[in-house]
Design a protein around this motif. Structure first.
Motif, PDB file in Angstrom:
ATOM      1  N   VAL A  53      13.332   7.320 -55.495  1.00 34.48           N
ATOM      2  CA  VAL A  53      13.635   6.377 -56.558  1.00 34.48           C
ATOM      3  C   VAL A  53      14.452   5.113 -55.937  1.00 34.48           C
ATOM      4  O   VAL A  53      15.382   5.403 -55.192  1.00 34.48           O
ATOM      5  CB  VAL A  53      14.710   7.050 -57.636  1.00 34.48           C
ATOM      6  CG1 VAL A  53      15.005   6.170 -58.409  1.00 34.48           C
ATOM      7  CG2 VAL A  53      13.939   8.293 -58.184  1.00 34.48           C
ATOM      8  N   VAL A  54      13.754   4.092 -56.311  1.00 37.23           N
ATOM      9  CA  VAL A  54      14.266   2.652 -55.619  1.00 37.23           C
ATOM     10  C   VAL A  54      14.867   1.970 -56.957  1.00 37.23           C
ATOM     11  O   VAL A  54      14.100   1.770 -57.932  1.00 37.23           O
ATOM     12  CB  VAL A  54      13.502   1.874 -54.972  1.00 37.23           C
ATOM     13  CG1 VAL A  54      13.953   0.531 -54.379  1.00 37.23           C
ATOM     14  CG2 VAL A  54      12.845   2.792 -53.726  1.00 37.23           C
ATOM     15  N   ILE A  55      16.048   1.556 -56.641  1.00 33.51           N
ATOM     16  CA  ILE A  55      16.725   0.515 -57.749  1.00 33.51           C
ATOM     17  C   ILE A  55      16.582  -0.816 -57.612  1.00 33.51           C
ATOM     18  O   ILE A  55      17.035  -1.406 -56.342  1.00 33.51           O
ATOM     19  CB  ILE A  55      18.061   0.795 -57.961  1.00 33.51           C
ATOM     20  CG1 ILE A  55      18.385   2.373 -58.647  1.00 33.51           C
ATOM     21  CG2 ILE A  55      18.506   0.016 -58.981  1.00 33.51           C
ATOM     22  CD1 ILE A  55      19.740   2.800 -58.870  1.00 33.51           C
ATOM     23  N   ALA A  56      15.913  -1.737 -58.232  1.00 36.85           N
ATOM     24  CA  ALA A  56      15.873  -3.086 -58.022  1.00 36.85           C
ATOM     25  C   ALA A  56      16.914  -3.698 -58.956  1.00 36.85           C
ATOM     26  O   ALA A  56      17.251  -3.410 -59.755  1.00 36.85           O
ATOM     27  CB  ALA A  56      14.227  -3.753 -58.451  1.00 36.85           C
ATOM     28  N   TYR A  57      17.421  -4.921 -58.271  1.00 32.04           N
ATOM     29  CA  TYR A  57      18.351  -5.557 -58.696  1.00 32.04           C
ATOM     30  C   TYR A  57      17.933  -6.636 -59.793  1.00 32.04           C
ATOM     31  O   TYR A  57      18.745  -7.059 -60.854  1.00 32.04           O
ATOM     32  CB  TYR A  57      19.142  -6.403 -57.865  1.00 32.04           C
ATOM     33  CG  TYR A  57      19.861  -5.671 -56.860  1.00 32.04           C
ATOM     34  CD1 TYR A  57      20.273  -4.304 -57.236  1.00 32.04           C
ATOM     35  CD2 TYR A  57      20.201  -6.150 -55.655  1.00 32.04           C
ATOM     36  CE1 TYR A  57      21.066  -3.530 -56.180  1.00 32.04           C
ATOM     37  CE2 TYR A  57      20.674  -5.214 -54.621  1.00 32.04           C
ATOM     38  CZ  TYR A  57      21.137  -4.053 -55.035  1.00 32.04           C
ATOM     39  OH  TYR A  57      21.729  -3.178 -54.044  1.00 32.04           O
ATOM     40  N   ASN A  58      16.692  -6.920 -60.219  1.00 28.95           N
ATOM     41  CA  ASN A  58      16.187  -7.523 -61.120  1.00 28.95           C
ATOM     42  C   ASN A  58      14.651  -7.422 -61.456  1.00 28.95           C
ATOM     43  O   ASN A  58      14.064  -6.688 -60.508  1.00 28.95           O
ATOM     44  CB  ASN A  58      16.440  -9.248 -60.803  1.00 28.95           C
ATOM     45  CG  ASN A  58      15.757  -9.879 -59.726  1.00 28.95           C
ATOM     46  OD1 ASN A  58      14.695  -9.468 -59.333  1.00 28.95           O
ATOM     47  ND2 ASN A  58      16.559 -10.232 -58.792  1.00 28.95           N
ATOM     48  N   SER A  59      14.058  -7.943 -62.269  1.00 25.51           N
ATOM     49  CA  SER A  59      12.537  -7.535 -62.763  1.00 25.51           C
ATOM     50  C   SER A  59      11.681  -8.197 -61.526  1.00 25.51           C
ATOM     51  O   SER A  59      10.699  -7.434 -61.390  1.00 25.51           O
ATOM     52  CB  SER A  59      12.429  -8.051 -64.275  1.00 25.51           C
ATOM     53  OG  SER A  59      12.641  -9.504 -64.396  1.00 25.51           O
ATOM     54  N   MET A  60      11.933  -9.474 -61.167  1.00 23.14           N
ATOM     55  CA  MET A  60      10.998  -9.744 -60.283  1.00 23.14           C
ATOM     56  C   MET A  60      11.095  -9.027 -59.026  1.00 23.14           C
ATOM     57  O   MET A  60      10.076  -8.807 -58.292  1.00 23.14           O
ATOM     58  CB  MET A  60      11.604 -11.470 -59.710  1.00 23.14           C
ATOM     59  CG  MET A  60      10.640 -12.087 -58.804  1.00 23.14           C
ATOM     60  SD  MET A  60      11.148 -13.618 -58.325  1.00 23.14           S
ATOM     61  CE  MET A  60      12.460 -13.361 -57.030  1.00 23.14           C
ATOM     62  N   ALA A  61      12.443  -8.411 -58.410  1.00 26.98           N
ATOM     63  CA  ALA A  61      12.276  -7.757 -57.394  1.00 26.98           C
ATOM     64  C   ALA A  61      11.624  -6.391 -57.501  1.00 26.98           C
ATOM     65  O   ALA A  61      10.708  -5.942 -56.804  1.00 26.98           O
ATOM     66  CB  ALA A  61      13.649  -7.464 -56.912  1.00 26.98           C
ATOM     67  N   ALA A  62      11.625  -5.935 -58.665  1.00 28.83           N
ATOM     68  CA  ALA A  62      10.967  -4.673 -59.211  1.00 28.83           C
ATOM     69  C   ALA A  62       9.530  -4.938 -59.191  1.00 28.83           C
ATOM     70  O   ALA A  62       8.709  -3.940 -58.307  1.00 28.83           O
ATOM     71  CB  ALA A  62      11.471  -4.024 -60.529  1.00 28.83           C
ATOM     72  N   SER A  63       9.051  -5.836 -59.484  1.00 26.30           N
ATOM     73  CA  SER A  63       7.555  -6.102 -59.826  1.00 26.30           C
ATOM     74  C   SER A  63       7.246  -6.326 -58.175  1.00 26.30           C
ATOM     75  O   SER A  63       5.995  -5.745 -57.922  1.00 26.30           O
ATOM     76  CB  SER A  63       7.223  -7.705 -60.256  1.00 26.30           C
ATOM     77  OG  SER A  63       6.040  -7.686 -60.367  1.00 26.30           O
ATOM     78  N   ARG A  64       7.675  -7.146 -57.386  1.00 23.99           N
ATOM     79  CA  ARG A  64       7.402  -7.108 -55.941  1.00 23.99           C
ATOM     80  C   ARG A  64       7.155  -5.701 -55.472  1.00 23.99           C
ATOM     81  O   ARG A  64       6.410  -5.288 -54.511  1.00 23.99           O
ATOM     82  CB  ARG A  64       8.042  -8.023 -55.247  1.00 23.99           C
ATOM     83  CG  ARG A  64       7.929  -9.825 -55.812  1.00 23.99           C
ATOM     84  CD  ARG A  64       8.678 -10.580 -54.918  1.00 23.99           C
ATOM     85  NE  ARG A  64       8.134 -10.845 -53.675  1.00 23.99           N
ATOM     86  CZ  ARG A  64       8.608 -11.163 -52.627  1.00 23.99           C
ATOM     87  NH1 ARG A  64       9.703 -11.874 -52.661  1.00 23.99           N
ATOM     88  NH2 ARG A  64       7.871 -11.311 -51.281  1.00 23.99           N
ATOM     89  N   LEU A  65       8.422  -4.959 -55.606  1.00 24.13           N
ATOM     90  CA  LEU A  65       8.471  -3.646 -54.900  1.00 24.13           C
ATOM     91  C   LEU A  65       7.166  -2.863 -55.492  1.00 24.13           C
ATOM     92  O   LEU A  65       6.933  -2.092 -54.504  1.00 24.13           O
ATOM     93  CB  LEU A  65       9.917  -3.019 -55.269  1.00 24.13           C
ATOM     94  CG  LEU A  65      11.092  -3.566 -54.285  1.00 24.13           C
ATOM     95  CD1 LEU A  65      12.313  -2.962 -55.074  1.00 24.13           C
ATOM     96  CD2 LEU A  65      10.918  -2.848 -52.992  1.00 24.13           C
ATOM     97  N   ARG A  66       6.822  -2.805 -56.833  1.00 19.79           N
ATOM     98  CA  ARG A  66       5.966  -2.088 -57.123  1.00 19.79           C
ATOM     99  C   ARG A  66       4.612  -2.431 -56.364  1.00 19.79           C
ATOM    100  O   ARG A  66       3.809  -1.491 -56.299  1.00 19.79           O
ATOM    101  CB  ARG A  66       5.632  -2.004 -58.650  1.00 19.79           C
ATOM    102  CG  ARG A  66       6.527  -1.233 -59.448  1.00 19.79           C
ATOM    103  CD  ARG A  66       6.092  -1.375 -60.836  1.00 19.79           C
ATOM    104  NE  ARG A  66       7.375  -1.156 -61.891  1.00 19.79           N
ATOM    105  CZ  ARG A  66       7.907  -2.576 -62.413  1.00 19.79           C
ATOM    106  NH1 ARG A  66       7.414  -3.638 -62.270  1.00 19.79           N
ATOM    107  NH2 ARG A  66       9.010  -2.199 -62.915  1.00 19.79           N
ATOM    108  N   MET A  67       4.272  -3.553 -56.012  1.00 17.63           N
ATOM    109  CA  MET A  67       3.139  -3.902 -55.444  1.00 17.63           C
ATOM    110  C   MET A  67       3.219  -3.488 -54.066  1.00 17.63           C
ATOM    111  O   MET A  67       2.126  -3.164 -53.365  1.00 17.63           O
ATOM    112  CB  MET A  67       2.964  -5.614 -55.545  1.00 17.63           C
ATOM    113  CG  MET A  67       2.685  -5.948 -56.789  1.00 17.63           C
ATOM    114  SD  MET A  67       2.359  -7.701 -56.694  1.00 17.63           S
ATOM    115  CE  MET A  67       3.563  -8.629 -55.974  1.00 17.63           C
TER     116      MET A  67
END
Length: 85
Positions: A53-67
């Motif tokens: 489980v990785v916590i991203a600090y914002n939605s843009m970072a979460a989107s890039r991490l998912r990719m």
């Protein structure tokens, strides 16, 4: 404040400090594999049901991490993560 000093007297605190160190090492291992622009935007939180489980600090970072995370975890750090545990 040196929490390790208090951890010597308190077994539960000692275990929490060891766990915290473990997650920090895992976060650093993962961050080394990602592009420099992504590194400051997340932390490893835990392992839940066999998934990291990785916590991203914002939605843009979460989107890039998912990719990018699935490929990095499988190809680059799969065995290194096992060494940390």
């Amino acid at each position: 404040m040196n929490l390790n000093h208090f951890g010597q007297k308190n077994k539960q605190l000692q275990q929490l400090l060891a766990q915290s160190t473990h997650w920090q090492r895992l976060t650093n291992c993962l961050k080394q594999e990602l592009p420099a622009t992504m590194r400051p935007h997340f932390n490893v939180a835990c392992v839940r049901d066999g998934c990291l489980v990785v916590i991203a600090y914002n939605s843009m970072a979460a989107s890039r991490l998912r990719m990018v995370l699935p490929a990095f975890i499988y190809l680059k750090i799969q065995f290194r993560i096992c060494d940390i545990f």
